[in-house]
Write a protein that holds these residues in place. Structure first.
Motif, PDB file in Angstrom:
ATOM      1  N   GLU A 134       7.467   8.869 -11.236  1.00 17.86           N
ATOM      2  CA  GLU A 134       6.264   9.655 -10.979  1.00 17.86           C
ATOM      3  C   GLU A 134       6.568  11.146 -10.924  1.00 17.86           C
ATOM      4  OE1 GLU A 134       4.770   7.967  -7.453  1.00 17.86           O
ATOM      5  OE2 GLU A 134       3.786   6.308  -8.484  1.00 17.86           O
TER       6      GLU A 134
ATOM      7  N   ALA B 141      -7.127   0.490   1.092  1.00 15.71           N
ATOM      8  CA  ALA B 141      -5.805   0.237   1.665  1.00 15.71           C
ATOM      9  C   ALA B 141      -5.921  -0.654   2.891  1.00 15.71           C
ATOM     10  CB  ALA B 141      -5.133   1.560   2.021  1.00 15.71           C
TER      11      ALA B 141
ATOM     12  N   THR C 163       4.346   1.692  -0.635  1.00 18.63           N
ATOM     13  CA  THR C 163       5.309   1.923  -1.718  1.00 18.63           C
ATOM     14  C   THR C 163       4.630   1.961  -3.080  1.00 18.63           C
ATOM     15  OG1 THR C 163       5.748  -0.418  -1.997  1.00 18.63           O
ATOM     16  CG2 THR C 163       7.156   0.755  -0.468  1.00 18.63           C
ATOM     17  N   ARG C 164       3.427   1.452  -3.172  1.00 11.93           N
ATOM     18  CA  ARG C 164       2.687   1.342  -4.438  1.00 11.93           C
ATOM     19  C   ARG C 164       3.426   0.478  -5.464  1.00 11.93           C
ATOM     20  NH1 ARG C 164       1.900   7.108  -5.913  1.00 11.93           N
ATOM     21  NH2 ARG C 164       3.229   7.485  -4.117  1.00 11.93           N
TER      22      ARG C 164
ATOM     23  N   VAL D  39       0.828  -1.204   0.000  1.00 12.18           N
ATOM     24  CA  VAL D  39       0.000   0.000   0.000  1.00 12.18           C
ATOM     25  C   VAL D  39       0.868   1.262   0.000  1.00 12.18           C
ATOM     26  CG1 VAL D  39      -1.605   1.320   1.416  1.00 12.18           C
ATOM     27  CG2 VAL D  39      -1.987  -1.112   1.036  1.00 12.18           C
TER      28      VAL D  39
ATOM     29  N   ARG E 199       9.192   6.287  -7.563  1.00 12.21           N
ATOM     30  CA  ARG E 199       9.124   7.690  -7.150  1.00 12.21           C
ATOM     31  C   ARG E 199       9.707   8.589  -8.233  1.00 12.21           C
ATOM     32  NH1 ARG E 199       7.391   6.731  -1.977  1.00 12.21           N
ATOM     33  NH2 ARG E 199       5.601   5.849  -2.995  1.00 12.21           N
TER      34      ARG E 199
END
Lengths: 323, 326
Positions: B324, A214, A115-116, A113, B321
């Motif tokens: 993005e 989440a 760090t995606r 959730v 990161r």
């Protein structure tokens, strides 16, 4: 309604397949009796928990590659804690190990959730980490298990007045059913269970309907970790030791999930199908062994069956996506 | 850093952008830092022999990481490389007893092609997730190898001298293995950057649907890719046994996790479409130096695996990161 019939039909078909396999087993080995059935259930026990762990995550639309490593870690933790300790100490070890599984599973979910990073990468990374941790806990197979824990899966239950029937109900089966039902039935009937199916079916739709995506995902992984910890304990209980190298539980769990009628895309299926499927897969192995086939060849056939099942499942998923 | 003109952009942002544009430079800096740490911990360890040794051990890892790089570019992964390498090494070592080395090598590469073909069909035609598919075939492969081992247990095994020469030998202080590695590396880089096939790999990984709509035959690309990956893994096995000189049933298995880590460190995205082989080579060097460092620090095997897992997770997250941000 038709979907319900189809799903129950799938499970019923699996049950029939299981019974047919039992009959075949009886034909191969006329002496196959209740005692052999008991050892089958004991062998299935860790697999069944691994499958349960995988099922819940797959229903939530993910996949957990760290199941086998989690079982190895919980198994060596339990075995090394009980090594040389008193019988009563195990009363503390069991809840501790279960809590450890729950927490580690939740960590898996949180990493996904926060760090995606996709679940498949995160759980691959935690697979390495948990494997390493298992090696740190116990460098080589070893440890011990409390006698009363072993006794809970050896032998059969005794129902007064029905010695014939009770001989066919091994304690291991009772343990399995109780452990799974205690978690699964309340879950399935609760709002949380519905949320798990919802995020697996369509995350966006679930989010727009106000499902805490989440949180639900973290809980799904936590429960998966709990089941994996049960699997680790079952492993220690049935072998009497802990082994830091994960067994073939990952592929077996995915194969049983697919064979059990749970779509790899998520949102569909139940727990009963995969559990019956894992019994079927294990019984096939028993039959191959009874046919006096070289155990290594058995491993190849088993692997080929599992790969074929997974390929079939992926094919079905692809077809349903296209239509 | 002085080359970047003075801009009103915060330093952190600028650094991120710099790293995203030239992923090789931070990697080389990291490699140099690791070597320096090694030199500080064990003064004098960094010499010509150490260098040759490091390169020797990094080469098999780098080739296997090349398999991961190419499969990852399409959004896949190949976890069967360890088993394939082990199989080809073991089969070669046992077949060479009765056959000419060239014949033995050809026999040894047959299972590699077969496993690659099954992987490719499973992933390309049936659309099984590559991870599950290659894990499955590696299980089957290990089973087959165990059965095979029974049949050759009496005949024994040996390693042809020229493979030992290739694996361990030095010419003027330069490892002979480079004779094999340099052409392979050039070929992979050339294929990825300059040929249609390479472009197809990037296209499939970047946007599969778009690639399909532009007429890419997905299953053919994927099948070819996994066969190539398997054959490369088989060749690695032959080289690796020349280095290790002891055939076993788990010869190349310990290289699988580091090969994934090396490709990820090298800047290849595990989601496909981004990356290249040069970064992977440096990634393999970094991991080899890191392993030496961990051995000197007497870090147990378990801690090493934990570290590799954390590296994969951390680098992937950081990578997301950076993407993005742009």
């Amino acid at each position: 309604m038709t979907r319900l019939v189809r799903r129950q039909g799938w499970v019923a078909g699996l049950l029939v397949l299981f019974v047919v396999l039992l009959v075949i087993t009886r034909l191969i080995q006329p002496g196959y009796g209740s005692g052999d059935f008991g050892s089958l259930v004991r062998a299935v026990l860790p697999y069944a928990f691994a499958v349960a762990a995988q099922t819940i995550v797959v229903i939530a639309g993910g996949i957990d590659l760290s199941v086998g490593a989690m079982m190895a870690l919980t198994s060596v933790t339990a075995a090394s804690m009980m090594d040389g300790a008193s019988e009563e100490y195990a009363l503390f070890v069991v809840p501790f190990v279960l809590a450890m599984g729950l927490v580690l599973g939740a960590v898996n979910g949180m990493l996904i959730v926060v760090t995606r990073v996709p679940d498949i990468v995160v759980t691959l990374a935690t697979l390495f980490v948990l494997q390493g941790a298992a090696l740190l806990v116990l460098g080589a197979p070893g440890g011990a298990v409390a006698e009363w824990l072993r006794a809970t899966i050896v032998g059969t239950v005794s129902i007064p007045g029905l010695p014939e029937l009770s001989a066919w109900i091994p304690k291991a089966l009772v343990l399995l059913v109780v452990c799974l039902c205690i978690i699964w039935i309340p879950l399935k009937r609760s709002k949380l269970g519905l949320s798990i199916y919802a995020i697996g079916s369509s995350e966006l739709a679930a989010f727009r309907s106000g499902v805490p995506v989440a949180r639900t995902r973290i809980i799904a992984y936590a429960l998966s970790g709990l089941f994996a910890a049960m699997g680790g304990l079952a492993l220690t209980m049935s072998t009497g030791i802990g082994a830091p190298i994960p067994g073939p539980y990952l592929l077996a769990s995915v194969a049983a999930v697919v064979l059990g009628g749970v779509a790899l895309g998520g949102g569909k299926g139940g727990l009963l199908g995969p559990i019956v499927a894992v019994f079927v897969l294990r019984l096939v192995r028993t039959d191959l062994t009874l046919l006096a086939i070289d155990p290594n060849v058995t491993a190849i056939i088993e692997g080929a069956i599992m790969v074929a099942v997974v390929m079939f499942g992926a094919f079905i998923t692809m077809r349903s996506r296209q239509s | 850093m002085s080359t970047t003109a003075i801009q009103p952009v915060p330093f952190g942002r600028r650094l991120k952008r710099f790293m995203a544009d030239r992923p090789l430079i931070p990697l080389i800096i990291l490699l140099v830092i690791l070597v320096l740490v090694l030199q500080i911990l064990r003064p004098g360890i960094v010499n010509e022999r150490w260098l040759a040794n490091t390169v020797k051990f990094a080469i098999p890892l780098a080739i296997l990481a090349g398999c991961q790089t190419m499969t990852m570019l399409t959004g896949g992964i190949d976890l069967s490389v360890g088993t394939v390498a082990t199989m080809s090494a073991f089969i070669m070592a046992t077949q060479v007893v009765n056959h000419d080395p060239a014949v033995a090598i050809l026999i040894a590469l047959v299972p590699a092609v077969l496993i690659g073909l099954v992987n490719g069909i499973g992933v390309g035609v049936f659309r099984v997730h590559p991870l599950i598919m290659t894990l499955g075939t590696s299980l089957i492969g290990t089973g087959c190898l165990q059965v095979y081992q029974r049949t050759v247990i009496a005949s024994g095994a040996k390693i042809p001298p020229f493979l030992a020469w290739l694996g361990t030998g030095l010419t003027y202080g330069v490892p002979n293995a480079l004779l094999l590695f340099v052409p392979i590396a050039v070929l992979i880089v050339f294929t990825l950057n300059r040929t249609g096939f390479g472009r197809l790999l990037y296209a499939v990984g970047d946007n599969e649907g778009a690639a399909r709509l532009s007429g890419v035959r997905y299953w053919q690309v994927i099948t070819a890719l996994y066969v190539i990956s398997s054959v490369l893994a088989g060749i690695t096995g032959l080289l690796y046994i020349g280095l290790i000189k002891a055939p076993s049933l788990s010869l190349a298995e310990p290289l699988v996790l580091p090969s994934v880590a090396a490709a990820v460190i090298g800047g290849t995205s595990i989601f496909g479409g981004r990356g290249g082989y040069t970064g992977t080579i440096i990634g393999a060097l970094i991991l080899t130096v890191l392993t030496t460092l961990l051995t000197i620090l007497q870090m147990p095997e378990g801690a090493r695996r934990i570290l590799f897992g954390l590296i994969v997770l951390f680098v992937t997250a950081a990578y997301l990161r950076i993407i993005e941000d742009r």
